[in-house]
Design an enzyme around this catalytic site. Structure first.
Site, mmCIF file in Angstrom:
data_model
loop_
_atom_site.group_PDB
_atom_site.id
_atom_site.type_symbol
_atom_site.label_atom_id
_atom_site.label_comp_id
_atom_site.label_asym_id
_atom_site.label_seq_id
_atom_site.Cartn_x
_atom_site.Cartn_y
_atom_site.Cartn_z
ATOM 1 N N LYS A 66 0.798 -1.223 0.000
ATOM 2 C CA LYS A 66 0.000 0.000 0.000
ATOM 3 C C LYS A 66 0.834 1.278 0.000
ATOM 4 C CE LYS A 66 -4.010 -2.168 2.106
ATOM 5 N NZ LYS A 66 -5.046 -2.107 3.159
ATOM 6 N N ASP A 103 -9.489 2.722 2.345
ATOM 7 C CA ASP A 103 -9.407 1.962 3.595
ATOM 8 C C ASP A 103 -9.952 2.745 4.784
ATOM 9 O OD1 ASP A 103 -8.407 -0.524 2.885
ATOM 10 O OD2 ASP A 103 -6.316 0.107 3.020
#
Length: 277
Positions: A66, A103
């Site tokens: 990420k 997220d």
């Protein structure tokens, strides 16, 4: 022309993203497909180049890519840049690939769906300082949470997030967090602990956990992680990672398809697939 999407990560075999997105694609009648792609850290740049060359319409990014994927993308959304982490990549109309982060907002939506919005004034402890923790920390701040502390094995990583948050956040060692656990109303476990049962170890001890605490884990497979099981035995209110997984995925899907899918369409399907244990 049929579009195709993917999720990249290491490991990847646990991911339910293909099942979730394929279900939404089928229900909405989209001419598209979604596949998992196993990418080792040392192959990340080559994998991104290949996805671009093959014309992938977009992909999700999971552990451990990420943060490290950012230099290989053409553009980063302002929020994702501030968070320093990307979990969604979108192929733009001009062919450039732009990174987003769903997220954080996905987690906050799942948390407040489970326990309501009356906890924003309460103290929060984030365990871990990776890309997911950074995204959640920023989304919590943007939603109105202000008492956020971050505990991590490498305290400098936690401090870096605290510095960027621009609120009175504190970085702690895992040991200190465990000793002071009864001071926190909301504890959020953001590490990969629990993905591999054979190698699991508790990120912090829960002996001082308050019975009135809300304990969340972002791992969704298994849904009831050892961390959540221990918290439940202590009497705390628990929030599994399934809600975050569904909401972050729905946001990703909306970026790609231009429509927000029905989360309920996949919730029961995923529950059956994962099980409650």
């Amino acid at each position: 022309m049929k579009k195709w999407y993917a999720v990249i990560g290491n490991p990847i075999e646990h991911s339910m993203s293909p099942l979730m997105h394929s279900t939404w694609i089928e229900k909405e009648g989209k001419n598209a497909s979604y596949i998992p792609v196993h990418v080792l850290p040392e192959n990340l740049e080559a994998a991104v180049t290949s996805l671009k060359l093959l014309g992938c319409s977009g992909w999700n990014v999971t552990i451990p890519h990420k943060e490290s994927i950012i230099p290989f993308l053409d553009e980063i959304d302002d929020t994702a840049a501030q968070m320093g982490a990307v979990n969604t990549v979108v192929r733009m109309q001009d062919g450039r690939y732009k990174g987003y982060n769903t997220d954080g907002l996905g987690f906050v939506r799942s948390l407040e769906e489970a326990v309501g919005i009356d906890h924003r004034h309460k103290s929060v402890l984030l365990i871990g300082a990776g890309g997911a923790a950074r995204g959640i920390a920023f989304a919590l701040k943007q939603t109105g949470y202000r008492q956020i502390n971050i505990a991590n094995r490498t305290i400098s990583k936690a401090q870096a997030i605290c510095d960027d948050l621009d609120i009175e956040a504190k970085a702690l060692t895992l040991e200190r967090a465990s000793e002071d656990l009864d001071r926190y109303d909301i504890i959020i476990q953001t590490t990969a602990a629990g993905l591999n049962k054979s190698e699991f170890s508790m990120p912090i001890g829960l002996k001082r956990l308050s019975k009135t605490a809300i304990v969340a884990d972002i791992v969704y497979n298994p849904m009831m992680t050892p961390f959540l099981k221990e918290a439940k035995r202590s009497g705390a209110t628990i929030v599994t990672g399934l809600g975050m997984f569904i909401h972050q995925g729905a946001l990703s899907y909306s970026y790609w398809m231009g429509s927000y899918p029905n989360a309920k369409d996949v919730e029961e399907l995923l529950l059956r697939q994962i099980g409650g244990n």
